[in-house]
Write a protein that holds these residues in place. Structure first.
Motif, PDB file in Angstrom:
ATOM      1  N   ALA A   3       0.881  -1.144   0.150  1.00 38.38           N
ATOM      2  CA  ALA A   3      -0.086   0.156  -0.098  1.00 38.38           C
ATOM      3  C   ALA A   3       0.775   1.185  -0.092  1.00 38.38           C
ATOM      4  CB  ALA A   3      -0.764  -0.066   1.247  1.00 38.38           C
ATOM      5  N   LEU A   4       1.846   1.337   0.774  1.00 35.78           N
ATOM      6  CA  LEU A   4       2.874   2.356   0.869  1.00 35.78           C
ATOM      7  C   LEU A   4       3.475   2.648  -0.512  1.00 35.78           C
ATOM      8  CD1 LEU A   4       4.421   4.625   2.276  1.00 35.78           C
ATOM      9  CD2 LEU A   4       5.966   2.913   3.166  1.00 35.78           C
ATOM     10  N   GLY A   5       3.949   1.614  -1.084  1.00 29.96           N
ATOM     11  CA  GLY A   5       4.784   1.730  -2.414  1.00 29.96           C
ATOM     12  C   GLY A   5       3.534   2.024  -3.494  1.00 29.96           C
ATOM     13  N   ILE A   6       2.325   1.690  -3.556  1.00 36.45           N
ATOM     14  CA  ILE A   6       1.355   2.099  -4.588  1.00 36.45           C
ATOM     15  C   ILE A   6       1.039   3.587  -4.268  1.00 36.45           C
ATOM     16  CG2 ILE A   6      -1.085   2.153  -4.966  1.00 36.45           C
ATOM     17  CD1 ILE A   6      -0.878  -0.930  -4.550  1.00 36.45           C
ATOM     18  N   LEU A   7       0.945   3.917  -2.887  1.00 41.23           N
ATOM     19  CA  LEU A   7       1.096   5.370  -2.584  1.00 41.23           C
ATOM     20  C   LEU A   7       2.011   6.148  -3.021  1.00 41.23           C
ATOM     21  CD1 LEU A   7      -0.806   7.453  -1.081  1.00 41.23           C
ATOM     22  CD2 LEU A   7       0.696   6.987   0.982  1.00 41.23           C
ATOM     23  N   LEU A   8       3.107   5.949  -2.982  1.00 40.50           N
ATOM     24  CA  LEU A   8       4.293   6.626  -3.438  1.00 40.50           C
ATOM     25  C   LEU A   8       4.160   6.830  -4.869  1.00 40.50           C
ATOM     26  CD1 LEU A   8       7.270   5.434  -1.066  1.00 40.50           C
ATOM     27  CD2 LEU A   8       5.647   7.492  -0.828  1.00 40.50           C
ATOM     28  N   ILE A   9       4.161   5.691  -5.585  1.00 45.38           N
ATOM     29  CA  ILE A   9       3.801   5.743  -7.074  1.00 45.38           C
ATOM     30  C   ILE A   9       2.886   6.833  -7.422  1.00 45.38           C
ATOM     31  CG2 ILE A   9       3.474   4.461  -9.224  1.00 45.38           C
ATOM     32  CD1 ILE A   9       4.705   2.196  -7.891  1.00 45.38           C
ATOM     33  N   ILE A  10       1.622   6.597  -6.870  1.00 51.55           N
ATOM     34  CA  ILE A  10       0.793   7.801  -7.221  1.00 51.55           C
ATOM     35  C   ILE A  10       1.175   8.951  -7.096  1.00 51.55           C
ATOM     36  CG2 ILE A  10      -1.700   8.558  -6.454  1.00 51.55           C
ATOM     37  CD1 ILE A  10      -2.410   5.436  -5.879  1.00 51.55           C
ATOM     38  N   PHE A  11       1.752   9.353  -6.013  1.00 50.73           N
ATOM     39  CA  PHE A  11       2.369  10.542  -5.631  1.00 50.73           C
ATOM     40  C   PHE A  11       3.239  11.103  -6.583  1.00 50.73           C
ATOM     41  CE2 PHE A  11       5.922  13.031  -3.797  1.00 50.73           C
ATOM     42  CZ  PHE A  11       5.016  14.315  -3.400  1.00 50.73           C
ATOM     43  N   VAL A  12       4.108  10.423  -7.129  1.00 48.26           N
ATOM     44  CA  VAL A  12       4.975  10.653  -8.048  1.00 48.26           C
ATOM     45  C   VAL A  12       4.593  10.987  -9.600  1.00 48.26           C
ATOM     46  CG1 VAL A  12       7.122  10.044  -9.412  1.00 48.26           C
ATOM     47  CG2 VAL A  12       7.057   9.452  -6.986  1.00 48.26           C
ATOM     48  N   VAL A  13       3.708  10.069  -9.634  1.00 55.08           N
ATOM     49  CA  VAL A  13       2.971  10.366 -10.815  1.00 55.08           C
ATOM     50  C   VAL A  13       2.052  11.418 -11.032  1.00 55.08           C
ATOM     51  CG1 VAL A  13       1.304   9.375 -12.641  1.00 55.08           C
ATOM     52  CG2 VAL A  13       2.939   8.009 -11.598  1.00 55.08           C
ATOM     53  N   TRP A  14       1.367  11.923 -10.074  1.00 55.75           N
ATOM     54  CA  TRP A  14       0.706  12.832  -9.831  1.00 55.75           C
ATOM     55  C   TRP A  14       1.543  14.480  -9.902  1.00 55.75           C
ATOM     56  CZ3 TRP A  14      -4.153  14.949  -9.900  1.00 55.75           C
ATOM     57  CH2 TRP A  14      -4.399  16.257  -9.189  1.00 55.75           C
ATOM     58  N   GLU A  15       2.522  14.337  -9.193  1.00 58.77           N
ATOM     59  CA  GLU A  15       3.264  15.517  -9.266  1.00 58.77           C
ATOM     60  C   GLU A  15       4.145  15.630 -10.390  1.00 58.77           C
ATOM     61  OE1 GLU A  15       4.949  17.396  -5.790  1.00 58.77           O
ATOM     62  OE2 GLU A  15       2.757  16.951  -5.319  1.00 58.77           O
ATOM     63  N   ALA A  16       4.415  14.511 -11.044  1.00 56.10           N
ATOM     64  CA  ALA A  16       5.061  14.805 -12.229  1.00 56.10           C
ATOM     65  C   ALA A  16       4.244  15.294 -13.267  1.00 56.10           C
ATOM     66  CB  ALA A  16       5.607  13.399 -12.863  1.00 56.10           C
ATOM     67  N   ASN A  17       2.955  15.212 -13.246  1.00 61.16           N
ATOM     68  CA  ASN A  17       1.960  15.755 -14.299  1.00 61.16           C
ATOM     69  C   ASN A  17       1.572  17.115 -13.858  1.00 61.16           C
ATOM     70  OD1 ASN A  17       1.013  13.751 -16.377  1.00 61.16           O
ATOM     71  ND2 ASN A  17       1.529  12.254 -14.419  1.00 61.16           N
ATOM     72  N   GLY A  26      14.514  20.388 -13.212  1.00 60.91           N
ATOM     73  CA  GLY A  26      14.613  20.662 -11.787  1.00 60.91           C
ATOM     74  C   GLY A  26      13.642  20.196 -10.922  1.00 60.91           C
ATOM     75  N   ARG A  27      12.495  20.377 -11.374  1.00 58.59           N
ATOM     76  CA  ARG A  27      11.491  20.008 -10.414  1.00 58.59           C
ATOM     77  C   ARG A  27      11.087  18.613 -10.004  1.00 58.59           C
ATOM     78  NH1 ARG A  27       6.725  24.843 -12.393  1.00 58.59           N
ATOM     79  NH2 ARG A  27       7.927  26.434 -11.057  1.00 58.59           N
ATOM     80  N   PHE A  28      11.483  17.950 -11.019  1.00 60.06           N
ATOM     81  CA  PHE A  28      11.178  16.406 -11.173  1.00 60.06           C
ATOM     82  C   PHE A  28      12.116  15.759  -9.986  1.00 60.06           C
ATOM     83  CE2 PHE A  28      11.835  11.921 -12.283  1.00 60.06           C
ATOM     84  CZ  PHE A  28      10.501  11.544 -12.088  1.00 60.06           C
ATOM     85  N   VAL A  29      13.437  16.548  -9.793  1.00 64.68           N
ATOM     86  CA  VAL A  29      14.169  15.664  -8.726  1.00 64.68           C
ATOM     87  C   VAL A  29      13.830  16.172  -7.548  1.00 64.68           C
ATOM     88  CG1 VAL A  29      16.031  17.664  -8.516  1.00 64.68           C
ATOM     89  CG2 VAL A  29      16.870  15.453  -8.286  1.00 64.68           C
ATOM     90  N   ILE A  30      12.959  17.241  -7.217  1.00 67.14           N
ATOM     91  CA  ILE A  30      12.366  17.503  -5.919  1.00 67.14           C
ATOM     92  C   ILE A  30      11.326  16.573  -5.722  1.00 67.14           C
ATOM     93  CG2 ILE A  30      11.665  19.481  -4.429  1.00 67.14           C
ATOM     94  CD1 ILE A  30      14.651  19.770  -5.691  1.00 67.14           C
ATOM     95  N   TYR A  64      12.849  13.717  -4.200  1.00 69.15           N
ATOM     96  CA  TYR A  64      13.334  13.942  -2.693  1.00 69.15           C
ATOM     97  C   TYR A  64      12.106  13.777  -1.933  1.00 69.15           C
ATOM     98  CZ  TYR A  64      18.129  15.132  -3.526  1.00 69.15           C
ATOM     99  OH  TYR A  64      19.523  15.202  -3.647  1.00 69.15           O
ATOM    100  N   ALA A  65      10.792  14.453  -2.472  1.00 71.70           N
ATOM    101  CA  ALA A  65       9.597  14.302  -1.564  1.00 71.70           C
ATOM    102  C   ALA A  65       9.095  13.211  -1.429  1.00 71.70           C
ATOM    103  CB  ALA A  65       8.582  15.243  -2.244  1.00 71.70           C
ATOM    104  N   ALA A  66       9.347  12.295  -2.529  1.00 73.81           N
ATOM    105  CA  ALA A  66       8.908  10.685  -2.182  1.00 73.81           C
ATOM    106  C   ALA A  66       9.566  10.065  -1.238  1.00 73.81           C
ATOM    107  CB  ALA A  66       8.956  10.047  -3.740  1.00 73.81           C
ATOM    108  N   ILE A  67      10.905  10.289  -1.228  1.00 75.04           N
ATOM    109  CA  ILE A  67      12.193   9.649  -0.300  1.00 75.04           C
ATOM    110  C   ILE A  67      11.332  10.154   1.097  1.00 75.04           C
ATOM    111  CG2 ILE A  67      14.193   9.500   0.573  1.00 75.04           C
ATOM    112  CD1 ILE A  67      15.032   9.620  -2.360  1.00 75.04           C
TER     113      ILE A  67
END
Length: 634
Positions: free
Chosen positions: A17-31, A88-92, A95-98
């Protein structure tokens, strides 16, 4: 199924569940990388990373008042994804996902997986975290490193394995190379070492205590020592220590004002604040070493903000990490109490349960406001001045031109460089005396920027520099008294002309010569040409300049026609004796055959097409001036 099997299955599901949550976060932010305003701080880090990526040395050539590791993180993103704001923003985002992972693991250590997952969700839903997790600024990365250090120290307390202590010290040391605001976080790490060795044991095993203390200190110092060896102590002192010390003197500490601002921030995040307070109250009765570490973490972050000077809004984001951990513990406590409803509930447990449910209800009540804030953060509130200034700089300057600006984001988005010593004209640096009128004037003279742009009002703190700019540059655009663009630079003898050439056009215009840039030239490329004119007499009419590229048979192959200085300085506005630097970019056709080509220039009246008569050297007879040959090669 045995209790142990259920435990294993539950942990596995929680990790998934945590892994899925992090993937959703990264995909959402990247878009949604563009949903952030063009802030000064982000522009500063982007332009510094751009210069470092271009080969300039940090601290020795490039002025920067923060640690180097964050800049090199952005440089790495530029290497992988191209030099853009989105890269530049994607690398942040990463970091936020970590950081979300570290928060989840910290809360899980305290109160189980329900707490861990809830803590990650609380942090992810915080509007300020959503904003900062897409901004090229070190606040989220440094908080991530602090949380990793705290999480590792908790693992050390649980297992006694010194590798976790080593990792805690190293994560702290890495965080210091992002931003020194992490320094107070060392107190909880040191507390973990002391708590692992209680007083009775410490008298018998002081050597192990000293060994563990030396281990964590050594791990924390290693990144800093490497940085010291790479850059030397003097550049680091001049750029990191001196501005901080001077800024504290320039901005008197006002703890009362800071406390009020922090209070307002906590009220703005009332739902999370309520959960964090109740989570702290739930943990305190345990009186465990882990609780002491978490409590001290929250306390030192809060106190560091109270005594921070100057205090800026983005500093507040450091509160969100410990608050999310504490808030997540409320969910874990409720899950544990509600998982066994058949157990008898005493009045005390019932009150605790009701308060916990009330705290969650309070957070849910604030969710509509939070989601509304989210919607406003999806679209960047960029000012029309910034977009207009970016368009102006992109249009009127060349890619290798230097630009002086008090808004670095405009220079970066216009794909232009700022002189390395002038990357940070912030109020903090100016007030600290680290950037003076004399320093600005000397650097502007040295780098000869084509334009000076001030939009944020910071240059108004340096009135002598603005007066100097008005004497040496032309005012091209004025939004108001505090926001203006100066372009181009006024030309004074001796003239830096590569190819001097004399000719007279009409009755009052003298051609003085030209410069050619960026050779060799290739099909599909561009010819960068600078022309120099001088007004011999008052000119009544406005003329258009033509620049033509001719083949060996005199046929037109490429051209660029426009009024002088892109129309900013028409000939009727020229003052007698004034020297005009007039720059052109002639686009070459992709199918242009290799060979030698001739450039011809001159002037004509746009309404009639009538060219001005040219008198002078043989190359300037008739109605055109022939310049040198241009070689186009594959």
């Amino acid at each position: 199924m045995s209790v142990h099997s259920k435990f294993i299955r539950r942990n596995t599901l929680s990790r998934w569940a945590l892994g899925i949550l992090l993937i959703i976060f990264v995909v959402w932010e990247a878009n949604h990388l563009e949903g952030f305003s063009w802030g000064y701080d982000e522009g500063l880090y982007l332009i510094v990373a751009r210069l470092v990526r271009s080969g300039y040395t940090l601290y020795k050539e490039v002025s920067h008042s923060q640690g180097p590791l964050f800049i090199y993180s952005v440089v790495s993103a530029f290497e992988l994804f191209g030099m853009s704001v989105a890269a530049g923003r994607f690398v942040i985002v990463l970091y936020a996902a970590i950081g979300l992972l570290a928060v989840a693991l910290t809360a899980q250590h305290l109160n189980g997986w329900a707490s861990g997952l809830s803590a990650a969700v609380l942090l992810m839903l915080a509007p300020e975290f959503f904003r900062l997790s897409r901004a090229v600024m070190p606040d989220v990365p440094v908080s991530t490193m602090a949380t990793l250090a705290i999480m590792s120290s908790l693992r050390y307390l649980r297992t006694g394995h010194r590798k976790w202590l080593l990792f805690a010290g190293f994560a702290f040391g890495i965080g210091c190379l992002f931003k020194l605001i992490i320094i107070p976080a060392f107190l909880p790490i040191g507390l973990a070492v002391l708590c692992f060795h209680p007083s009775t044991e410490r008298l018998r095993a002081w050597r192990k205590l000293a060994s563990d203390t030396a281990l964590v200190l050594g791990a924390a110092l290693i990144p800093g020592l490497i940085c010291l060896l790479v850059y030397g102590w003097q550049p680091l002192y001049d750029h990191l220590v001196a501005p901080t010390v001077r800024a504290r003197a320039a901005f008197p500490l006002d703890t009362a004002a800071n406390a009020r601002w922090i209070g307002e921030y906590l009220l703005d995040n009332a739902g999370l604040t309520i959960l964090a307070i109740w989570g702290a109250l739930l943990l305190l009765p345990r009186r465990s070493a882990s609780v002491a570490v978490i409590a001290s973490w929250g306390a030192v972050v809060l106190l560091a903000l109270v005594f921070q000077t100057p205090l800026f809004f983005h500093h507040m984001g450091t509160l969100l990490f410990p608050m999310s951990v504490l808030g997540g513990c409320v969910a874990g406590d409720l899950e544990e109490r509600l998982r066994s409803p058949w157990k008898p509930i005493t009045w005390r447990k019932g009150i605790i349960l009701l308060i916990g449910l009330g705290a969650v209800a309070g957070y849910v009540f604030t969710l509509p406001t939070t989601l509304k804030d989210y919607r406003t953060l999806l679209v960047a509130p960029t000012t029309s001045r910034q977009t207009d200034a970016t368009r102006f700089i992109s249009t009127f300057t060349w890619p290798d031109d230097w630009i002086v600006s008090d808004d670095p984001s405009v220079a970066f988005r216009a794909d232009r460089n700022v002189p390395p010593p002038l990357t940070d004209p912030s109020i903090r640096v100016i007030a600290a005396g680290c950037l003076t009128d004399e320093h600005l004037i000397a650097s502007t003279e040295e780098y000869q920027p084509q334009a000076v742009v001030y939009l944020s009002g910071r240059f108004t703190l340096l009135p002598r520099y603005l007066e100097w700019v008005r004497e040496h540059y032309r005012l091209a655009k004025s939004y108001d008294e505090t926001a203006q663009i100066y372009y181009p630079r006024k030309i004074t003898p001796p003239l830096p002309i590569q190819h001097p050439q004399q000719a007279t056009l009409g009755q009052g215009i003298r051609f003085l010569g030209y410069d050619l840039h960026h050779s060799p030239f290739k099909p599909g490329g561009q010819v960068y040409l600078t022309l120099y004119w001088q007004a011999l007499d008052k000119i009544d009419d406005d003329y258009t300049v033509f620049t033509h590229l001719l083949d060996s048979e005199g046929r037109l192959q490429a051209q660029k026609d426009n009024p002088p200085v892109h129309g900013l300085l028409p000939t009727s506005a020229w003052e007698v004796g004034e020297i005009i630097q007039d720059r052109y970019i002639i686009p070459l056709p992709p199918d242009l055959p290799p060979g030698d080509y001739q450039i011809e220039v001159g002037m004509y009246q746009l309404e009639t097409g009538q060219r001005l008569e040219v008198r002078g050297e043989p190359e300037g007879e008739g109605d055109r001036i022939l310049l040198g040959e241009v070689e186009v090669s594959d």
